[in-house]
Motif scaffolding. Structure first.
Motif, PDB file in Angstrom:
ATOM      1  N   GLU A 102      40.946  44.649  60.704  1.00 14.35           N
ATOM      2  CA  GLU A 102      41.582  45.794  60.040  1.00 14.35           C
ATOM      3  C   GLU A 102      42.194  45.408  58.698  1.00 14.35           C
ATOM      4  O   GLU A 102      42.008  46.106  57.696  1.00 14.35           O
ATOM      5  N   ASP A 103      42.928  44.291  58.683  1.00 14.87           N
ATOM      6  CA  ASP A 103      43.568  43.846  57.433  1.00 14.87           C
ATOM      7  C   ASP A 103      42.529  43.457  56.391  1.00 14.87           C
ATOM      8  O   ASP A 103      42.683  43.744  55.201  1.00 14.87           O
ATOM      9  N   GLY A 104      41.455  42.802  56.843  1.00 14.45           N
ATOM     10  CA  GLY A 104      40.373  42.426  55.921  1.00 14.45           C
ATOM     11  C   GLY A 104      39.774  43.645  55.256  1.00 14.45           C
ATOM     12  O   GLY A 104      39.587  43.667  54.032  1.00 14.45           O
ATOM     13  N   LEU A 105      39.501  44.677  56.045  1.00 15.37           N
ATOM     14  CA  LEU A 105      38.904  45.904  55.504  1.00 15.37           C
ATOM     15  C   LEU A 105      39.849  46.599  54.517  1.00 15.37           C
ATOM     16  O   LEU A 105      39.421  47.038  53.444  1.00 15.37           O
ATOM     17  N   LYS A 106      41.127  46.662  54.876  1.00 15.87           N
ATOM     18  CA  LYS A 106      42.102  47.308  53.971  1.00 15.87           C
ATOM     19  C   LYS A 106      42.177  46.561  52.634  1.00 15.87           C
ATOM     20  O   LYS A 106      42.210  47.183  51.567  1.00 15.87           O
ATOM     21  N   LEU A 107      42.204  45.237  52.694  1.00 15.87           N
ATOM     22  CA  LEU A 107      42.283  44.436  51.456  1.00 15.87           C
ATOM     23  C   LEU A 107      41.023  44.608  50.607  1.00 15.87           C
ATOM     24  O   LEU A 107      41.102  44.724  49.381  1.00 15.87           O
ATOM     25  N   VAL A 108      39.862  44.633  51.252  1.00 13.10           N
ATOM     26  CA  VAL A 108      38.603  44.805  50.517  1.00 13.10           C
ATOM     27  C   VAL A 108      38.573  46.167  49.828  1.00 13.10           C
ATOM     28  O   VAL A 108      38.158  46.291  48.672  1.00 13.10           O
ATOM     29  N   SER A 109      39.040  47.186  50.531  1.00 11.37           N
ATOM     30  CA  SER A 109      39.077  48.535  49.947  1.00 11.37           C
ATOM     31  C   SER A 109      40.031  48.579  48.751  1.00 11.37           C
ATOM     32  O   SER A 109      39.700  49.133  47.691  1.00 11.37           O
ATOM     33  N   GLN A 110      41.208  47.954  48.904  1.00 14.00           N
ATOM     34  CA  GLN A 110      42.182  47.901  47.793  1.00 14.00           C
ATOM     35  C   GLN A 110      41.630  47.103  46.619  1.00 14.00           C
ATOM     36  O   GLN A 110      41.828  47.457  45.461  1.00 14.00           O
ATOM     37  N   ARG A 111      40.922  46.017  46.934  1.00 16.49           N
ATOM     38  CA  ARG A 111      40.319  45.168  45.901  1.00 16.49           C
ATOM     39  C   ARG A 111      39.305  45.972  45.083  1.00 16.49           C
ATOM     40  O   ARG A 111      39.288  45.911  43.855  1.00 16.49           O
ATOM     41  N   ALA A 112      38.474  46.740  45.774  1.00 20.47           N
ATOM     42  CA  ALA A 112      37.451  47.540  45.094  1.00 20.47           C
ATOM     43  C   ALA A 112      38.085  48.542  44.128  1.00 20.47           C
ATOM     44  O   ALA A 112      37.660  48.675  42.975  1.00 20.47           O
ATOM     45  N   MET A 113      39.115  49.216  44.596  1.00 17.86           N
ATOM     46  CA  MET A 113      39.789  50.232  43.758  1.00 17.86           C
ATOM     47  C   MET A 113      40.507  49.582  42.562  1.00 17.86           C
ATOM     48  O   MET A 113      40.464  50.102  41.442  1.00 17.86           O
ATOM     49  N   ALA A 114      41.145  48.450  42.808  1.00 20.97           N
ATOM     50  CA  ALA A 114      41.868  47.743  41.734  1.00 20.97           C
ATOM     51  C   ALA A 114      40.889  47.253  40.669  1.00 20.97           C
ATOM     52  O   ALA A 114      41.157  47.341  39.465  1.00 20.97           O
ATOM     53  N   MET A 115      39.736  46.754  41.107  1.00 17.77           N
ATOM     54  CA  MET A 115      38.727  46.261  40.167  1.00 17.77           C
ATOM     55  C   MET A 115      38.155  47.413  39.345  1.00 17.77           C
ATOM     56  O   MET A 115      37.930  47.277  38.146  1.00 17.77           O
ATOM     57  N   GLN A 116      37.936  48.549  40.001  1.00 13.67           N
ATOM     58  CA  GLN A 116      37.421  49.729  39.302  1.00 13.67           C
ATOM     59  C   GLN A 116      38.368  50.143  38.169  1.00 13.67           C
ATOM     60  O   GLN A 116      37.946  50.387  37.045  1.00 13.67           O
ATOM     61  N   LYS A 117      39.664  50.177  38.503  1.00 16.05           N
ATOM     62  CA  LYS A 117      40.670  50.563  37.494  1.00 16.05           C
ATOM     63  C   LYS A 117      40.668  49.578  36.317  1.00 16.05           C
ATOM     64  O   LYS A 117      40.734  49.970  35.156  1.00 16.05           O
ATOM     65  N   ALA A 118      40.580  48.285  36.637  1.00 16.06           N
ATOM     66  CA  ALA A 118      40.569  47.248  35.585  1.00 16.06           C
ATOM     67  C   ALA A 118      39.337  47.408  34.691  1.00 16.06           C
ATOM     68  O   ALA A 118      39.405  47.199  33.477  1.00 16.06           O
ATOM     69  N   CYS A 119      38.212  47.798  35.286  1.00 13.94           N
ATOM     70  CA  CYS A 119      36.967  47.979  34.524  1.00 13.94           C
ATOM     71  C   CYS A 119      37.081  49.115  33.517  1.00 13.94           C
ATOM     72  O   CYS A 119      36.389  49.129  32.492  1.00 13.94           O
ATOM     73  N   GLU A 120      37.925  50.092  33.834  1.00 14.68           N
ATOM     74  CA  GLU A 120      38.027  51.279  32.975  1.00 14.68           C
ATOM     75  C   GLU A 120      38.928  51.055  31.765  1.00 14.68           C
ATOM     76  O   GLU A 120      38.956  51.863  30.844  1.00 14.68           O
ATOM     77  N   ILE A 121      39.666  49.945  31.752  1.00 17.17           N
ATOM     78  CA  ILE A 121      40.619  49.693  30.656  1.00 17.17           C
ATOM     79  C   ILE A 121      39.913  49.352  29.349  1.00 17.17           C
ATOM     80  O   ILE A 121      40.297  49.822  28.280  1.00 17.17           O
ATOM     81  N   ALA A 122      38.870  48.521  29.420  1.00  8.71           N
ATOM     82  CA  ALA A 122      38.163  48.104  28.196  1.00  8.71           C
ATOM     83  C   ALA A 122      36.692  47.848  28.516  1.00  8.71           C
ATOM     84  O   ALA A 122      36.371  47.450  29.627  1.00  8.71           O
TER      85      ALA A 122
END
Length: 289
Positions: A102-122
């Motif tokens: 469960e914790d692994g899945l939650k972290l992976v999901s958060q990682r994906a969203m955080a990376m997406q946001k970072a990609c949109e900056i520049a």
């Protein structure tokens, strides 16, 4: 000694995990638990979705993680060591018990969203470089004005660079001039494993710090150190550093072999990693689960 390795983003395909879901009660239960945790039916997209739907950020990383981890759980395997390529490191940490499912899945999901946001900056990207020595690639990247770094050491003669769009394009031209067989911009969302991921690293660091990690059943060879790690605090630190640090896959595989690995089993979608292992050392046994 048996090494188990887990793939990263890009290994996804339509229909992934469907057979597992239909043939194993344990797998079905875990997939349904994942749908609940994520708040949408990721299984529908994995089993029936289009390539476009599977490429969505909120889907890709959890999908590859789920396929890998659930397949591993049905194997009843006892690894002596584990490693994962980029995202696959999270799968490896569930496989060796450092993280619960469960914790692994939650972290992976958060990682994906955080990376997406970072990609949109520049505007940023990655490029594959073939048939050049690692040192030549590193030196050329260091000369470029702007952010561009070696990001994935996949196997000898195959390195991926990552950074600002203009800097990566300029590096590609110089690398071709230096004799690269190819220096090709990849169809990715942004500059993973580079300083461009700093905003994502900060966001994920908070989530990782808040998650409890256990003492694993066997060491994990982490991307940023390419060495065996068993201490939960150190695992966390390296996992946070991974977002902006390089994936040292060649170095990790060589170290696992030096430490006694005689076979590598890839668990998850695709066969990319067993292919890379063969290119790094063609004498070890490779298996696709």
């Amino acid at each position: 000694m048996k090494a188990y390795v887990f793939p990263g983003q890009g290994a996804q395909f339509t229909g992934m995990g469907k057979e597992l879901y239909e043939n194993s009660a344990e797998a079905k239960e875990l997939f349904e638990k994942a749908n609940e945790i994520l708040g949408f039916r990721i299984t529908d997209i994995m089993f029936e979705g289009s390539a476009e739907e599977l490429k969505e950020t909120k889907v890709t990383q959890p999908a590859v993680f789920l396929h890998s981890v659930i397949l591993f759980k049905t194997l009843n395997a006892q690894p002596d060591m584990v490693a994962g390529h980029s995202l696959g490191e999270f799968s490896a940490l569930v496989a060796n018990g450092a993280l619960c499912f469960e914790d692994g899945l939650k972290l992976v999901s958060q990682r994906a969203m955080a990376m997406q946001k970072a990609c949109e900056i520049a505007p940023s990207t990655m490029a594959a470089v073939l048939n050049l020595e690692d040192k030549v690639v590193e030196d050329i990247c260091a000369e470029i004005d702007g952010v561009v770094v070696a990001a994935n050491y996949n196997c000898p003669g195959q390195l991926v660079i990552s950074g600002e769009l203009k800097a990566v394009e300029e590096a590609c031209e110089k690398l071709k001039a230096a004799g690269a067989k190819r220096a090709l911009i990849l169809p990715v969302g942004g500059a993973f494993h580079s300083p461009m991921m700093e905003p994502a690293r900060e966001e994920l660091a908070a989530a990782i710090e808040a998650t409890s990690f256990n003492i694993p059943s066997c060491p994990v060879y982490q991307n940023v150190t390419a060495s065996a790690v068993s201490d939960p605090a150190e695992i966390k630190k390296n996992l946070i550093a991974q977002l902006t640090g390089a994936v040292k896959w060649t170095q990790s595989v060589n170290q696992m072999i030096a430490d006694g690995a005689t076979s590598f089993t890839e668990v998850g979608p695709g066969k990319v990693l067993v292919g890379l292992v063969k290119k790094i050392n063609n004498e070890v046994e490779t298996i696709s689960a």
